[in-house]
Design an enzyme around this catalytic site. Structure first.
Site, PDB file in Angstrom:
ATOM      1  N   TYR A  55      37.353  37.980  49.841  1.00 26.08           N
ATOM      2  CA  TYR A  55      37.903  38.100  48.491  1.00 26.08           C
ATOM      3  C   TYR A  55      36.870  37.605  47.497  1.00 26.08           C
ATOM      4  O   TYR A  55      36.653  36.409  47.340  1.00 26.08           O
ATOM      5  CB  TYR A  55      39.184  37.268  48.386  1.00 26.08           C
ATOM      6  CG  TYR A  55      39.733  37.111  46.986  1.00 26.08           C
ATOM      7  CD1 TYR A  55      40.324  38.188  46.325  1.00 26.08           C
ATOM      8  CD2 TYR A  55      39.665  35.896  46.316  1.00 26.08           C
ATOM      9  CE1 TYR A  55      40.828  38.045  45.044  1.00 26.08           C
ATOM     10  CE2 TYR A  55      40.176  35.752  45.038  1.00 26.08           C
ATOM     11  CZ  TYR A  55      40.752  36.830  44.402  1.00 26.08           C
ATOM     12  OH  TYR A  55      41.251  36.683  43.138  1.00 26.08           O
ATOM     13  N   TYR A  87      42.287  47.353  45.078  1.00 25.09           N
ATOM     14  CA  TYR A  87      42.334  45.888  44.962  1.00 25.09           C
ATOM     15  C   TYR A  87      43.534  45.371  45.745  1.00 25.09           C
ATOM     16  O   TYR A  87      44.687  45.688  45.426  1.00 25.09           O
ATOM     17  CB  TYR A  87      42.443  45.528  43.488  1.00 25.09           C
ATOM     18  CG  TYR A  87      42.148  44.091  43.146  1.00 25.09           C
ATOM     19  CD1 TYR A  87      40.878  43.707  42.736  1.00 25.09           C
ATOM     20  CD2 TYR A  87      43.140  43.126  43.186  1.00 25.09           C
ATOM     21  CE1 TYR A  87      40.605  42.391  42.374  1.00 25.09           C
ATOM     22  CE2 TYR A  87      42.869  41.806  42.831  1.00 25.09           C
ATOM     23  CZ  TYR A  87      41.605  41.453  42.432  1.00 25.09           C
ATOM     24  OH  TYR A  87      41.346  40.151  42.077  1.00 25.09           O
TER      25      TYR A  87
END
Lengths: 405, 140
Positions: A359, A308
């Protein structure tokens, strides 16, 4: 000793598999309109069903994370015949990879048979960069109301996640000698992966000069240390391992998933009181250990890591917390080329990540992990058998997922 | 003072646990809650001692001298209200002899280039409005 030995039947190791993944196109912030967020979610799930050789009639569970998903509307629109399991991991983006673990838990416990994990995002007015600004102020659409705890942070001017993670990055530099060049290598290597993919929003290479010429947002983080602001949706369908064998795609087995964290990681960047021992960390050390134990592997067994990447330093801290390098060595580890695809010892974010592909709060990482194990990734790690995907650094919970062929 | 977060974005909302801190702050006094059972300090003030889970606290005066634990220099305004106040230096200050309690606030009257982790700081007070005062820090 593998945990299946130590915990007997009480493990979900290898009992489920991801059968399908799907997504919408990825858009720059606001450009998905006039589609609605739940419309994007439905399009992603329909694509995932098609990928798996399933239909909406097969879906009987939703295992979600973070805010904003309207389960009732979604089920009504798509006429899902019967939902038997609907659950949401607490917290925010930290639950991304862990939502698949939640799906696996639902299946292993017999509550549902075909569970979708979905993220949909539309950052038109709701910009996460002002998540902790006072609600109602211009620019602070998506933000928290003042709280007794927030009173101890917000008067400092810290109002967005990037500013707050910058504080952790600064401490990491002080403690371990990490340099901005190391953050740059995360941004540049991720961009190099992104530009080979037609799904990516960022299509041009990033140079070290461009990185250092970029404007500072919150020192030590500049523009290219921040992820993109996007719209789009990604869906992942999990079924039992037995059922996956009869479906369209090669099964991608769920070896392990963990979510949570050490209690005093807690609210993390919104309290800044984490113990010195792991202040400058990703908060993942406990969940990393649990996932490795469940899967019966170590970092050395992982072929590709989808970490992430909302902010570049947090990739470096995850590399440490997942044991790819010793604590404090993450900066030098990336500088040595270790995360580059295809040559590095552990290619990271082969899809271009949150930084350069899109994203969608971490679900693109799960999608890429599946494609790597299927052997169909654009930037395929040759012979990849084990993939790690993570959700967060964030407040508790942070989470992960280990997939294998 | 230079380097203050604009008052328009500060809105204190004390609860029963944090009110004594803010009441003392309004008098320019720093107080830190300390567990009456095991003696552990805790910040921000919370309903439970993280070490022994006891609830009651006594409020201990602190001289406000601490060490800069980390910081960031905010260069970009995420909302328009702070645009004219930039750059802002947000500092994380560790208070000695408090089991690692930290305060977060502006580092004031200071050039960003002068700020380093590990420097000593003193606490000063920013009177935001009548009855609302927040801690800020100066390099010692």
């Amino acid at each position: 000793m593998s945990p299946s030995n130590s915990t007997g039947e009480l493990t979900m190791k290898d009992k489920t598999a991801i059968a399908g993944v799907g997504s919408t196109p990825y858009y720059k912030r606001g450009e998905s309109m006039p589609q609605m967020p739940m419309e994007l979610a439905a399009k992603a799930l329909l694509a995932a069903c098609d990928d798996a050789g399933l239909t909406i009639d097969d879906i009987d569970g939703l295992a979600l994370y973070s805010m904003g998903f309207d389960t009732s509307l979604f089920a009504q629109w798509l006429n899902i015949p019967e939902l038997r399991f609907t659950a949401l991991l607490s917290g925010g983006g930290g639950g991304a990879a862990g939502s698949v673990g939640l799906a696996a838990a639902a299946i292993v416990s017999g509550q549902a048979t075909c569970v979708a994990s979905i993220m949909t995002l539309q950052q038109a007015a709701s910009r996460f960069g002002a998540s902790f600004a006072p609600r109602g102020k211009p620019g602070a659409v998506y933000s928290a109301p003042p709280s007794p705890e927030g009173n101890f942070i917000q008067p400092s001017g810290l109002m967005g996640p990037g500013q707050m993670f910058a504080v952790l990055a600064q401490r990491h530099m002080y403690q371990y000698g990490t340099q901005r060049e190391h953050f740059a290598e995360v941004a540049i290597s991720t961009r190099a992966n992104a530009i080979r993919r037609n799904t990516s929003l960022m299509k041009e290479p990033l140079t070290l000069d461009q990185y250092f010429d970029a404007r500072m947002i919150s020192e030590p983080l500049c523009l290219f240390d921040f992820c993109l602001e996007c719209d789009g949706a990604v869906a992942v369908i999990t079924v039992s391992a037995a059922r996956a064998k009869d479906l369209k795609q090669k099964p991608v087995y769920v070896a392990a998933s963990a979510n949570g964290g050490a209690g005093r990681w807690g609210q993390a960047i919104t309290w800044m009181g984490m113990p010195d021992e792991y202040f400058a960390s990703s908060g993942h050390r406990t969940v990393a250990q649990r996932a490795y134990e469940m899967a019966g592997i170590t970092a050395a067994d992982v072929d590709v890591a989808l970490l992430y990447d909302h902010f570049t330093p947090m990739v470096i801290m995850q590399l440490e917390d997942y044991g790819f390098c010793p604590i404090g060595e993450g900066g030098r580890f990336v500088a040595d080329g270790n995360i580059r695809w295809p040559s590095g010892s552990i290619p990271v974010n082969t899809h271009g990540g949150n930084l350069s592909e899109a994203y969608i709060i971490g679900m693109t990482h799960v999608k890429e992990a599946v494609e790597q194990i299927r052997g169909t990734a654009v930037n395929q790690v040759e012979g990849a058998e084990v993939a790690l995907a993570t959700g967060g650094p964030a407040s508790i919970p942070v989470s992960n997922l280990i997939l294998h062929s | 003072m230079k380097g203050l977060t604009p008052e328009s974005v500060i809105n204190l909302t004390p609860n029963v646990w944090t009110e004594p801190f803010w009441a003392a702050a309004a008098e320019h006094r720093l107080v830190v809650p300390r567990c009456t059972s095991c003696g552990t300090h805790r910040m921000p003030p919370t309903p439970f001692c993280w070490r022994c889970r006891h609830q009651d606290v006594e409020w201990e005066e602190h001289d406000g001298r601490g060490t800069l634990y980390s910081f960031t220099v905010v260069r970009h305004a995420v909302i328009p209200d702070v645009r004219d106040a930039l750059p802002l230096i947000a500092g994380i200050v560790e208070l000695p002899n408090t089991e690692g309690c930290r305060l977060v606030g502006n580092i004031v009257d200071c050039e960003p280039e002068a700020v380093r982790i590990g420097l000593g700081v003193t606490t000063d007070w920013y009177d935001v409005r009548e009855g609302e005062t927040v801690p800020v820090f100066r390099l010692a």
